[in-house]
Structures are given as C-alpha cells and as structure tokens.
Design a protein around this motif. Structure first.
Motif, mmCIF file in Angstrom:
data_model
loop_
_atom_site.group_PDB
_atom_site.id
_atom_site.type_symbol
_atom_site.label_atom_id
_atom_site.label_comp_id
_atom_site.label_asym_id
_atom_site.label_seq_id
_atom_site.Cartn_x
_atom_site.Cartn_y
_atom_site.Cartn_z
ATOM 1 N N HIS A 13 71.922 -47.530 5.449
ATOM 2 C CA HIS A 13 71.192 -48.260 6.481
ATOM 3 C C HIS A 13 69.835 -48.646 5.893
ATOM 4 O O HIS A 13 69.221 -47.861 5.162
ATOM 5 C CB HIS A 13 70.964 -47.389 7.717
ATOM 6 C CG HIS A 13 72.213 -47.068 8.473
ATOM 7 N ND1 HIS A 13 73.077 -48.032 8.934
ATOM 8 C CD2 HIS A 13 72.741 -45.877 8.857
ATOM 9 C CE1 HIS A 13 74.073 -47.453 9.580
ATOM 10 N NE2 HIS A 13 73.906 -46.143 9.528
ATOM 11 N N SER A 23 73.837 -51.111 8.976
ATOM 12 C CA SER A 23 73.982 -51.623 10.329
ATOM 13 C C SER A 23 72.840 -52.594 10.641
ATOM 14 O O SER A 23 71.682 -52.317 10.337
ATOM 15 C CB SER A 23 73.944 -50.456 11.316
ATOM 16 O OG SER A 23 73.556 -50.903 12.598
ATOM 17 N N ASP A 60 71.963 -53.379 13.720
ATOM 18 C CA ASP A 60 71.200 -52.766 14.817
ATOM 19 C C ASP A 60 70.093 -51.858 14.284
ATOM 20 O O ASP A 60 68.956 -51.899 14.757
ATOM 21 C CB ASP A 60 72.121 -51.947 15.737
ATOM 22 C CG ASP A 60 72.942 -52.824 16.681
ATOM 23 O OD1 ASP A 60 72.526 -53.966 16.971
ATOM 24 O OD2 ASP A 60 74.007 -52.361 17.139
ATOM 25 N N GLU A 107 66.241 -52.585 15.115
ATOM 26 C CA GLU A 107 65.522 -51.628 15.973
ATOM 27 C C GLU A 107 64.297 -51.059 15.265
ATOM 28 O O GLU A 107 63.218 -50.958 15.859
ATOM 29 C CB GLU A 107 66.463 -50.512 16.428
ATOM 30 C CG GLU A 107 67.493 -50.997 17.441
ATOM 31 C CD GLU A 107 68.654 -50.031 17.647
ATOM 32 O OE1 GLU A 107 68.705 -48.966 16.986
ATOM 33 O OE2 GLU A 107 69.531 -50.354 18.471
ATOM 34 N N GLN A 134 80.180 -56.567 17.217
ATOM 35 C CA GLN A 134 78.990 -56.670 18.084
ATOM 36 C C GLN A 134 77.712 -56.177 17.420
ATOM 37 O O GLN A 134 76.674 -56.119 18.059
ATOM 38 C CB GLN A 134 79.198 -55.864 19.377
ATOM 39 C CG GLN A 134 80.169 -56.497 20.339
ATOM 40 C CD GLN A 134 81.618 -56.202 19.950
ATOM 41 O OE1 GLN A 134 81.973 -55.060 19.660
ATOM 42 N NE2 GLN A 134 82.440 -57.218 19.920
ATOM 43 N N ASP A 135 77.769 -55.783 16.147
ATOM 44 C CA ASP A 135 76.563 -55.272 15.478
ATOM 45 C C ASP A 135 75.477 -56.342 15.537
ATOM 46 O O ASP A 135 75.723 -57.517 15.313
ATOM 47 C CB ASP A 135 76.879 -54.911 14.022
ATOM 48 C CG ASP A 135 75.758 -54.120 13.359
ATOM 49 O OD1 ASP A 135 74.897 -53.583 14.079
ATOM 50 O OD2 ASP A 135 75.746 -54.037 12.125
ATOM 51 N N GLY A 136 74.274 -55.929 15.868
ATOM 52 C CA GLY A 136 73.156 -56.864 15.949
ATOM 53 C C GLY A 136 72.731 -57.155 17.376
ATOM 54 O O GLY A 136 71.561 -57.418 17.633
ATOM 55 N N ARG A 165 72.578 -55.126 20.125
ATOM 56 C CA ARG A 165 71.673 -54.106 20.657
ATOM 57 C C ARG A 165 70.311 -54.165 19.947
ATOM 58 O O ARG A 165 69.259 -54.043 20.564
ATOM 59 C CB ARG A 165 72.321 -52.726 20.491
ATOM 60 C CG ARG A 165 71.726 -51.679 21.413
ATOM 61 C CD ARG A 165 72.359 -50.322 21.203
ATOM 62 N NE ARG A 165 71.891 -49.782 19.926
ATOM 63 C CZ ARG A 165 72.672 -49.165 19.053
ATOM 64 N NH1 ARG A 165 73.944 -48.998 19.291
ATOM 65 N NH2 ARG A 165 72.168 -48.698 17.924
ATOM 66 N N GLY A 166 70.349 -54.393 18.636
ATOM 67 C CA GLY A 166 69.100 -54.495 17.878
ATOM 68 C C GLY A 166 68.286 -55.712 18.282
ATOM 69 O O GLY A 166 67.057 -55.652 18.365
ATOM 70 N N LYS A 200 68.264 -57.054 21.202
ATOM 71 C CA LYS A 200 67.670 -56.715 22.499
ATOM 72 C C LYS A 200 66.390 -55.889 22.294
ATOM 73 O O LYS A 200 65.383 -56.109 22.973
ATOM 74 C CB LYS A 200 68.692 -55.938 23.336
ATOM 75 C CG LYS A 200 68.248 -55.684 24.756
ATOM 76 C CD LYS A 200 69.388 -55.047 25.548
ATOM 77 C CE LYS A 200 69.188 -55.141 27.018
ATOM 78 N NZ LYS A 200 68.408 -54.148 27.629
ATOM 79 N N ALA A 247 75.502 -61.185 20.793
ATOM 80 C CA ALA A 247 74.029 -61.226 20.789
ATOM 81 C C ALA A 247 73.516 -62.071 21.955
ATOM 82 O O ALA A 247 72.551 -61.693 22.631
ATOM 83 C CB ALA A 247 73.528 -61.778 19.459
#
Length: 187
Positions: free
Chosen positions: A83, A106, A108, A112, A132-134, A136-137, A139, A165
C-alpha cells in the motif's frame, strides 16, 4: 478564497496503461505538484510502470520508496504488493497490511491518507477499473474538502470503478481523459 492544489493522487486498474498514457506524458516539465499513482498490479512480479512512464514523461518518474519525501513535479508509482500511504509530514510510507478489496496497493488507502495530509489542497482522480476500489477513498477526499475527478465511465476500458466512485461521490467532476489532462495542465 480558493485553495491552491498541492498534490494529485490517481487510481486505476483494468485499462490503466492506456488511461495513464493519455494523461501523464501530457503533463508539462514545469508541472509543480507531485502525482502519486496506484495501479492494481500483480503482487508476485516487478512492476515496469515507472520504467515505462519514465521514457514517455517530461517529469521524473519513480517507484515510491518507504520514508521518501514527496517532491513537487515528480510522479510516484506504488510498488507491487505494498500500500502507498502519504504521511502528514508529506513523506511516502509503504505498508504490507491486508489487501483492501483484494488489492494491495489499494487506491482507497492512498486517497484516504493523502486526504489526511493535504485536505482541501488535494486533487484525486479515479480512472478505469473493474472493481469499487477508489470510491471510499474519493469520498474521504471530498469530505476533507479536496477535489474529486472521475473518468467518464462510457470512455473507460472498465467502467465499474468510475461508476462506483460517482455513486459514492455524486459531486465529482466527471470528465473524459482529454478533459482531465487539460484540467491538470490549468490548475
């Protein structure tokens, strides 16, 4: 009062090479911000991304190293199986913590930690990808006051990542690769 952007983070997966090839080589030699990039790459072999883009780009391109200071005008790629994190003192940190959404590196995790370090001075870009990676980050970047940019899903090699996203960040700026490139050259 507008906040001057200080860093760019980019996440991409399936179709990343093509998408990044439209953006990174177009950045001018005088581009002042660091660009940190996570691409989902196989963990069991060396990544040629830094090497490949070094030959194409006007900016210096490096594979990120642990505890390395983040320098403006440099492109950093996350190494395979780690990471890529941004510390609040604006250095790079590498971690072999558990994969997130089956991915290490990742997107995210990068987004983050960069949101914590740069807050409203961060531009985060989600490109093509098949998971879906990215989201949440992205956001987290929006919640920290940063700028969210997402590749137009219809133009993506794999639309799942940009679609996720946009679902999580409806206020994101949705753009074609050409528009993203132009935007970066103007900020």
């Amino acid at each position: 009062m507008t906040i001057e952007p200080e860093a760019v983070v980019i996440g991409a997966s399936a179709g990343a090479l093509e998408a990044l090839s439209a953006i990174l080589p177009a950045l001018p030699a005088g581009f002042r911000m660091p660009v940190l990039v996570v691409v989902h790459v196989p963990p069991d072999r060396r990544s040629a991304l830094a090497e490949l883009f070094r030959a194409k780009c006007k900016l210096p391109v490096e594979e990120a190293e642990d505890k390395q200071p983040i320098t403006g005008g440099t492109i950093y790629f996350a190494p395979p199986a780690y990471h890529l994190l941004v510390e609040v003192d604006r250095t790079v940190s590498l971690s072999s913590d558990e994969p997130v959404l089956f991915s290490r590196p990742s997107i995210d995790v990068l987004f983050e930690t960069a949101a914590d370090a740069y807050g409203p001075a961060l531009i985060a870009i989600v490109l093509t990808g098949a998971n879906q990676d990215g989201a949440r980050g992205l956001k987290a970047v929006v919640e920290a006051g940063g700028t969210a940019v997402v590749q137009e899903p219809a133009t993506a090699f794999a639309s799942a990542m940009p679609e996720a996203a946009i679902l999580m960040c409806p206020s994101a700026n949705v753009m074609s690769l050409g528009a993203i490139t132009q935007y970066l050259k103007e900020v």
